[in-house]
Each structure stands twice: as C-alpha cells, then as structure tokens.
Design a protein around this motif. Structure first.
Motif, short mmCIF file in Angstrom:
data_model
loop_
_atom_site.label_atom_id
_atom_site.label_comp_id
_atom_site.label_asym_id
_atom_site.label_seq_id
_atom_site.Cartn_x
_atom_site.Cartn_y
_atom_site.Cartn_z
N SER A 129 0.84 -1.20 0.00
CA SER A 129 0.00 0.00 0.00
C SER A 129 0.87 1.24 0.00
O SER A 129 1.90 1.30 0.69
N PHE A 130 0.43 2.28 -0.74
CA PHE A 130 1.23 3.49 -0.92
C PHE A 130 0.46 4.72 -0.44
O PHE A 130 -0.76 4.82 -0.62
N HIS A 131 1.20 5.67 0.14
CA HIS A 131 0.61 6.95 0.56
C HIS A 131 1.68 8.04 0.43
O HIS A 131 2.87 7.74 0.29
N THR A 132 1.26 9.31 0.51
CA THR A 132 2.16 10.43 0.23
C THR A 132 1.70 11.70 0.92
O THR A 132 0.53 11.82 1.30
N VAL A 133 2.62 12.66 1.04
CA VAL A 133 2.26 14.00 1.54
C VAL A 133 1.82 14.91 0.40
O VAL A 133 1.44 16.06 0.64
N SER A 134 1.86 14.41 -0.83
CA SER A 134 1.61 15.26 -2.00
C SER A 134 0.14 15.62 -2.19
O SER A 134 -0.17 16.57 -2.91
N LYS A 135 -0.77 14.86 -1.60
CA LYS A 135 -2.20 15.04 -1.85
C LYS A 135 -2.89 15.49 -0.57
O LYS A 135 -2.33 16.18 0.25
N GLY A 136 -4.16 15.07 -0.39
CA GLY A 136 -4.89 15.44 0.81
C GLY A 136 -5.06 16.94 0.94
O GLY A 136 -5.13 17.67 -0.05
N TYR A 137 -5.11 17.44 2.18
CA TYR A 137 -5.19 18.88 2.39
C TYR A 137 -3.80 19.47 2.59
O TYR A 137 -3.65 20.67 2.75
N TRP A 138 -2.77 18.59 2.60
CA TRP A 138 -1.40 19.10 2.71
C TRP A 138 -0.91 19.60 1.36
O TRP A 138 -0.44 20.73 1.24
N GLY A 139 -0.98 18.74 0.35
CA GLY A 139 -0.59 19.14 -1.01
C GLY A 139 0.88 19.53 -1.15
O GLY A 139 1.23 20.34 -1.99
N GLU A 140 1.75 18.91 -0.35
CA GLU A 140 3.17 19.27 -0.39
C GLU A 140 3.91 18.39 -1.39
O GLU A 140 4.83 17.65 -1.05
N CYS A 141 3.53 18.49 -2.66
CA CYS A 141 4.04 17.56 -3.67
C CYS A 141 5.53 17.77 -3.96
O CYS A 141 6.22 16.82 -4.34
N GLY A 142 6.02 18.97 -3.78
CA GLY A 142 7.44 19.21 -4.05
C GLY A 142 8.36 18.73 -2.95
O GLY A 142 9.58 18.67 -3.13
N GLN A 143 7.80 18.36 -1.80
CA GLN A 143 8.63 17.94 -0.67
C GLN A 143 9.06 16.48 -0.78
O GLN A 143 9.99 16.06 -0.09
N ARG A 144 8.39 15.71 -1.62
CA ARG A 144 8.73 14.31 -1.90
C ARG A 144 8.79 13.47 -0.64
O ARG A 144 9.84 12.94 -0.26
N GLY A 145 7.66 13.33 0.00
CA GLY A 145 7.54 12.44 1.15
C GLY A 145 6.49 11.38 0.88
O GLY A 145 5.39 11.70 0.39
N GLY A 146 6.78 10.13 1.16
CA GLY A 146 5.81 9.06 0.95
C GLY A 146 6.24 7.80 1.68
O GLY A 146 7.30 7.75 2.31
N TYR A 147 5.41 6.77 1.59
CA TYR A 147 5.78 5.48 2.18
C TYR A 147 5.07 4.36 1.46
O TYR A 147 4.08 4.57 0.75
N PHE A 148 5.59 3.15 1.62
CA PHE A 148 4.80 1.96 1.29
C PHE A 148 4.88 1.00 2.46
O PHE A 148 5.87 0.95 3.20
#
Length: 424
Positions: free
Chosen positions: A228-247
């Motif tokens: 399963s994958f998730h990220t800081v790029s979406k949601g109400y954060w929208g910090e897509c340039g910060q490149r944070g995620g996990y699986f």
C-alpha cells in the motif's frame, strides 16, 4: 504547523534563540525538537535506507488508528514520494517482458511508463465509465486469460483508490472482490491510496485495501501479498514538491523484504525533510495542542472547498454540448468524455493530431485552460476525454467553466454536422 516545524528543523539555531517562543507556538517547537532528536545529525545527515525508525513508527501508529489492526514499522519503507515506492516495488516484481502487471485504464501514466522502463508488460483492465468508472471482475478475468494466452505471467494488479484520473471511490464489496481475485490468481496487489483524504461524497468513504483484507480473516488475510502506498503530496497538505511518501508491505516474505531493503540501500536514504513532512502528516496536532484548532479549521476548510469545486466542475461539464462527466467522488480531477463530431476527428487527422489532443490544444489556444488529453491515460477506442484538476481557486471556478462552455459551444458549432451520433 508543518512548515513551521520544518523551518525550525532546517535552522535549528533558532531553537536556541530566547525569543523563539514569541514567533513559534510551543507545540511546534516541541515537534521540531522531537524530529531533530530522531535524526543522526540534523536534516543534512543520511537516515536509514528505509527511513528514520521513529517516523516509521509514527506511520505504523497512523495505519493502526485508521484500520484497527497493528502495523509493523519494519515493513514500512519511507520514500521520496509514493512514485519512488511504486518504482521500487515494480522493480522487485518484473523479471522480463513475459511478466504482466494488471493496470486500470484509464490510469495514471506512472504505471505504464515504469512497466515499460523495467521491461515488463502492461495488462490493461478497463474501468466502466457508464457505471461511474466501476471495476468489473469479469473484465479482469478476461484480461488475465488473454495475457496468459499470449504467454505472459501476470504477477501483480494495481488499484488506484480513489481513482486518478477517474475520481471514483471503490466500495468495500468491490475491494473484497479484488482481493479474492488476487488471491485466486496468486497476484500481488498494489494499492495506490494517495488520495485517501480527498473524498467528496458520503456514500463511499475511503476504506483501505489492508483493512478489508484483515476484516476478511481466514487464510487470505495471512497469505495475500499487499503493498500500500501513501504520500504527503495530496490530501489537504498538497506538499508535492517535498517528496515524502511510504509503502507498507503485508504478507510479504522476510526474504523478499530483505531484498527490497538491499535495493533501497543503493539510494542511501530518502530525503530527510520529506520524511519529517510525512511524520507530521500521519501525526497531526491532537486535541489540547495549541495548533489543533487552527489545524482542524484549515484542513476542514480545504476539503469542504474541494468538495464544492468538484460539484461546480461536474455540473459545468454536464451543462455543455456533447460533454458527459461523472461526479468526482474523490482525488483531484474531473475526467469528462468529449463526444467529438466526425468532422472534428477528420480535422485532427489532417493536422496530424490525436483527436482529443487536437481538442485540448484548441481549448488552450482559445482560453488558456490547460488540460491533459484522455489518450495520455488510455481509453477505449473511439472515445475521447480530457483530464483537468479541481484545484483552481473556488472563486475562479464559475468563470473558468463559463470560458470552457463558450469554447466548447463554438467548437461543436464549427464541427458538428447535425446528423446526430450516439455516445459510445
């Protein structure tokens, strides 16, 4: 709060300033000190190749709160955005061009591009537009049978929930069908769940594939391999340039986890600021924290505005001639079908353009509205779409949709022959 914490972590000397409490809230200062204590030497130092252990623990706690089942931090890898994680896992699965990956069509091109780059084979399964982009198990079985008849070994299946570009949310019943299908066919399930916070209706709230799998119990819950994958790029954060995620890996063998760790080590470390952004996303301010009320107010405001924008855009498209659009249940996009007249298709061919590319370029030239042709995501032959985000400022949406409507009316007036044709 998120940006304030990162600012303090990037410039830790500010924490020693006696006036820091006049500028930053106390809970923000405490969180910055917490994350700095987890690093091996500040944000400029490498971390564990899987990510900072303390932040992986926070991710595991977030998953447990969400799903109601414990999560193991040792099976969570932090990555430079979810995309990097997807690439790592596909790299572990694909051995040759005989290895097939089931991917929804329309699909986010990360999958087709990465599968091609790694030398694998994309096995498409078509989402049904007339059923609100629903997933049909019969269609899945046909896709697998066809791939196997061509000598391919189908090894994994991708779901994007909520959908990109289609914006649909999978129901619990649909997820159960998918999980059973993967179990019966010995497929690894890749759950792209990066838009899980972006839900704009109440009938189908987000439910993770992992929760449904655990709820099912029995052998399937202990044997089906799920990533399963998730990220800081979406949601109400929208910090897509910060490149944070996990699986997170579920039921993946220790030997395989070890090999994935070994490959991750080649890149040394995910970026540390992105890891801290992720920690803040999965562990936001809690009741009683100084920043809590502001966090709730701002995050709720963003999601409520996106819900209204989704409705404005859907209604706007459906008011246009020869345009049909399903409601954006989740994610950040509208994906309307444009019923292009035969004369427009002919004009596109003469111009050397794919028909929906021709339409989107005309739209851009006439209005300045930038969209992505549906052909970039895959679609059924003879059917044309475009994708646009619901992200423009809410106050600008009525004018944007009015501009689109005028362009579309003029375009259809120019190319329609009035003999009529049906939606495909």
């Amino acid at each position: 709060m998120m940006l304030q914490v990162i600012a303090l972590c990037q410039a830790p000397f500010l924490l020693d300033d006696p006036n820091v409490g006049l500028v930053f809230p106390a809970d923000t200062i405490a969180r910055a000190k917490h994350y700095l204590s987890l690093t091996s030497g500040g944000l400029g130092a490498y971390s564990d190749s899987r990510g900072i252990p303390g932040i992986r623990k926070e991710v595991a706690e977030f998953i447990e709160r969400r799903d109601g089942y414990p999560s193991d931090p040792e099976l969570i890898f932090l990555t430079d955005g979810a995309s990097k994680g997807v690439m790592q896992i596909l790299n572990a699965i694909i051995r040759s061009d005989r290895d097939g990956i089931l991917v929804p069509v329309p699909q986010y091109p990360l999958y087709s591009a990465t599968i091609s780059l790694l030398g694998g084979s994309l096995v498409p399964y078509y989402l049904e537009e007339t059923a609100n982009w629903g997933l049909d198990i019969v269609n899945l079985r046909q896709s697998v049978a066809q791939a196997r008849s061509q000598g391919k070994t189908v090894r994994a299946m991708v779901i994007i929930n909520p959908g990109n570009p289609t914006g649909q949310c999978l129901s619990e019943a649909n997820l159960k069908e998918v999980l059973k299908f993967c179990y019966e066919n010995n497929l690894v399930l890749l759950g792209d769940e990066v838009y899980q916070q972006n839900i704009y209706q109440d009938e189908r709230p987000f439910i993770s594939a992992r929760k449904v799998l655990m709820d099912m119990g029995g052998p399937i819950s202990k044997e089906l391999q799920l990533v399963s994958f998730h990220t800081v790029s979406k949601g109400y954060w929208g910090e897509c340039g910060q490149r944070g995620g996990y699986f997170e890996m579920t039921n993946v063998s220790p030997k395989t986890v070890e090999e994935i760790y070994k490959v991750a080590s080649i890149s040394l470390s995910p970026n540390v600021p992105g890891q801290i952004f992720l920690g803040l996303m999965v562990s936001p301010p809690k009741p009683g924290d100084i920043s809590y009320e502001r966090f709730v107010r701002e995050s709720k405001g963003v999601l409520e505005s996106l819900r209204r924008r989704a409705q404005i855009m859907t209604d706007g498209f459906n008011s246009c001639r020869n345009v049909v659009c399903n409601f954006t249940e989740g994610a950040m996009y509208s994906f309307p079908q444009i019923r292009l007249p035969p004369k427009a298709i002919e004009a596109a061919k003469k111009a050397g353009k794919v028909p929906d590319v021709f339409y989107c370029l005309k739209l851009l030239e006439a209005t300045g509205i930038s969209t992505v042709p549906g052909s970039g995501f895959g679609q059924k032959d003879g059917v044309f779409h475009l994708r646009t985000t619901i992200l423009p400022a809410e106050e600008d949406m009525p004018a944007i949709m009015a501009s689109f409507k005028k362009f579309n009316d003029d375009f259809m007036e120019q190319y329609e022959d009035y003999r009529g044709y049906s939606r495909m």
